[in-house]
Design an enzyme around this catalytic site. Sequence first.
Site, PDB file in Angstrom:
ATOM      1  N   THR A 225      -4.989 -12.596  -1.021  1.00 36.01           N
ATOM      2  CA  THR A 225      -6.428 -12.928  -0.843  1.00 36.01           C
ATOM      3  C   THR A 225      -6.401 -13.774  -2.330  1.00 36.01           C
ATOM      4  O   THR A 225      -5.295 -13.715  -2.823  1.00 36.01           O
ATOM      5  CB  THR A 225      -6.884 -11.206  -1.910  1.00 36.01           C
ATOM      6  OG1 THR A 225      -6.384 -10.581  -0.395  1.00 36.01           O
ATOM      7  CG2 THR A 225      -7.584 -10.925  -2.399  1.00 36.01           C
TER       8      THR A 225
ATOM      9  N   THR B 228     -10.852 -11.602   1.025  1.00 33.83           N
ATOM     10  CA  THR B 228     -10.286 -12.419   1.557  1.00 33.83           C
ATOM     11  C   THR B 228     -10.413 -11.984   3.219  1.00 33.83           C
ATOM     12  O   THR B 228     -11.520 -10.898   3.214  1.00 33.83           O
ATOM     13  CB  THR B 228      -8.776 -10.975   1.241  1.00 33.83           C
ATOM     14  OG1 THR B 228      -7.693 -11.178   2.257  1.00 33.83           O
ATOM     15  CG2 THR B 228      -9.910  -9.295   1.563  1.00 33.83           C
TER      16      THR B 228
ATOM     17  N   VAL C 135      -9.837  -1.661   6.347  1.00 31.61           N
ATOM     18  CA  VAL C 135     -10.671  -2.588   4.125  1.00 31.61           C
ATOM     19  C   VAL C 135      -8.868  -2.333   3.262  1.00 31.61           C
ATOM     20  O   VAL C 135      -8.738  -1.254   3.680  1.00 31.61           O
ATOM     21  CB  VAL C 135     -11.448  -1.379   4.148  1.00 31.61           C
ATOM     22  CG1 VAL C 135     -11.970  -2.088   3.190  1.00 31.61           C
ATOM     23  CG2 VAL C 135     -13.023  -1.932   5.257  1.00 31.61           C
TER      24      VAL C 135
ATOM     25  N   ASP D 221      -7.675  -3.087  -0.123  1.00 31.63           N
ATOM     26  CA  ASP D 221      -8.146  -3.405  -1.659  1.00 31.63           C
ATOM     27  C   ASP D 221      -8.698  -3.729  -1.862  1.00 31.63           C
ATOM     28  O   ASP D 221      -9.610  -3.602  -2.999  1.00 31.63           O
ATOM     29  CB  ASP D 221      -6.428  -3.054  -2.462  1.00 31.63           C
ATOM     30  CG  ASP D 221      -6.216  -4.583  -2.387  1.00 31.63           C
ATOM     31  OD1 ASP D 221      -5.899  -5.233  -1.441  1.00 31.63           O
ATOM     32  OD2 ASP D 221      -5.625  -5.217  -3.374  1.00 31.63           O
TER      33      ASP D 221
ATOM     34  N   THR E  31      -3.779  -9.841  -6.087  1.00 30.12           N
ATOM     35  CA  THR E  31      -3.894  -9.649  -4.107  1.00 30.12           C
ATOM     36  C   THR E  31      -1.807  -9.296  -3.928  1.00 30.12           C
ATOM     37  O   THR E  31      -1.510  -8.392  -4.550  1.00 30.12           O
ATOM     38  CB  THR E  31      -3.320 -11.100  -3.910  1.00 30.12           C
ATOM     39  OG1 THR E  31      -2.806 -11.683  -2.888  1.00 30.12           O
ATOM     40  CG2 THR E  31      -1.714 -11.909  -4.931  1.00 30.12           C
ATOM     41  N   GLY E  32      -1.957  -8.389  -2.757  1.00 29.93           N
ATOM     42  CA  GLY E  32      -1.207  -7.906  -2.285  1.00 29.93           C
ATOM     43  C   GLY E  32      -1.188  -7.338  -1.377  1.00 29.93           C
ATOM     44  O   GLY E  32      -2.277  -7.012  -0.473  1.00 29.93           O
ATOM     45  N   HIS E  33      -0.411  -6.046  -0.752  1.00 33.70           N
ATOM     46  CA  HIS E  33      -0.430  -5.047   0.450  1.00 33.70           C
ATOM     47  C   HIS E  33      -1.338  -4.040  -0.741  1.00 33.70           C
ATOM     48  O   HIS E  33      -1.010  -2.998  -0.924  1.00 33.70           O
ATOM     49  CB  HIS E  33       0.880  -4.299   0.570  1.00 33.70           C
ATOM     50  CG  HIS E  33       1.339  -3.377   1.714  1.00 33.70           C
ATOM     51  ND1 HIS E  33       0.491  -2.782   1.767  1.00 33.70           N
ATOM     52  CD2 HIS E  33       1.830  -3.980   2.538  1.00 33.70           C
ATOM     53  CE1 HIS E  33       0.728  -2.060   2.814  1.00 33.70           C
ATOM     54  NE2 HIS E  33       1.646  -2.969   3.404  1.00 33.70           N
ATOM     55  N   GLY E  34      -2.599  -4.217  -0.107  1.00 34.68           N
ATOM     56  CA  GLY E  34      -3.222  -3.112  -0.224  1.00 34.68           C
ATOM     57  C   GLY E  34      -3.978  -1.728   0.014  1.00 34.68           C
ATOM     58  O   GLY E  34      -3.820  -1.252  -0.207  1.00 34.68           O
TER      59      GLY E  34
HETATM   60  N1  ASP Z   1      -4.824  -7.781  -0.478  1.00 30.46           N
HETATM   61  C1  ASP Z   1      -4.877  -7.999   0.572  1.00 30.46           C
HETATM   62  C2  ASP Z   1      -5.257  -6.787   1.814  1.00 30.46           C
HETATM   63  O1  ASP Z   1      -4.276  -5.804   1.862  1.00 30.46           O
HETATM   64  C3  ASP Z   1      -4.212  -8.792   1.260  1.00 30.46           C
HETATM   65  C4  ASP Z   1      -3.476  -9.421   0.444  1.00 30.46           C
HETATM   66  O2  ASP Z   1      -4.166 -10.079  -1.184  1.00 30.46           O
HETATM   67  O3  ASP Z   1      -2.383 -10.519   0.458  1.00 30.46           O
HETATM   68  O4  ASP Z   1      -6.142  -6.754   2.288  1.00 30.46           O
END
Ligand code: ASP
Length: 322
Positions: A166, A184, A195, A197, A217-220
């Site tokens: 994201t 994202t 959906v 984060d 960003t990351g594992h939402g």
């Molecule tokens: N945070 C985003 C989601 O989980 C993905 C990402 O940032 O890599 O949709």
Amino acid sequence: MATPYVIVTTWRFGLAASIRGNEVLAGGGSAIDAIEAAGNLTELDPEVNSVGYGGLPNADGVVELDAAIMDGPTHAAGSVAGLTGIKTPISVARKVMLYTPHTMLVGDNAKRFALQHGFADERLLTDVSNERWLEWRANQSAADVAHFDTGPREGLTELTPDNHDTIGLVALDSHGNLAAGCTTSGMAWKVPGRVGDSPIIGSGLYVDNEIGAAAGTGHGDEMMKAVVSFRTVEAMGRGLTPTEACVEALRYLMRKRPPESFNNYGAALIAVRKDGDIGAASTRSGFAAPDRLWQWAAAGEQVPAILNEGPYCTPTSLISSL
Ligand code: ASP
């Protein structure tokens, strides 16, 4: 008195967005205008396969977008989730903020709202992302593709090097105001309707105009349960530096998850404080893959260059310090 202005974004591909946002800030523009312009630049770039046009699709091959924007001076926010066919979802989110009494619109009705506001209905799947989806699909079992027909699943969605990223954005303008954004296509191959984060105020982004702004960003699916952006801003309010605040929020997240799951996911945060100080942290330096370093970018009056190397881009690995 004019304050130093700055814009910070997640990831290396955020460099171009930071430059764009900085142009707005340097011209005396507002933080929220800078966030929208920067977000749009990435959304419209088909090479970035995790945001907007060219983003990787859900399991059905449909690109579903999540985005949000938050304005410091008014503490107003707008958000869209599961939006299809619109290339610039952060702008739709801003319209939700400005033209509805609500904060979040989802799915078909978010699209209907966007169309009413003059956005074009366009194909978001590029040939490249379609190819990647077909390739993914060819390697799935029928049960995996069916998704909703399978039984309960244990554990996390696997984070692979290429299925996410994201753009989170935070900015401080020369008038001393803050804003944040997040846009994202979410995790690639996600269950339709999922959906993350990013469009959730407090999780993907948060602003308190008296304190600072944060975005992630990351594992939402994990990050939203720890409300990490709100935690970061709240920690800055207690006197922590932006980097310390990001670290504290990520430590909280990691304390709530089994340590073995850290191998399967990553989370990263960026932050700016009211005085222009900036910072970031990540749960791992190799984000989803050892050769894929967590990087972030910034541009601004007292940030002389785009920070794709040097201390501002040094990943803060929390794993070793737990
Ligand atoms: N945070 C985003 C989601 O989980 C993905 C990402 O940032 O890599 O949709």
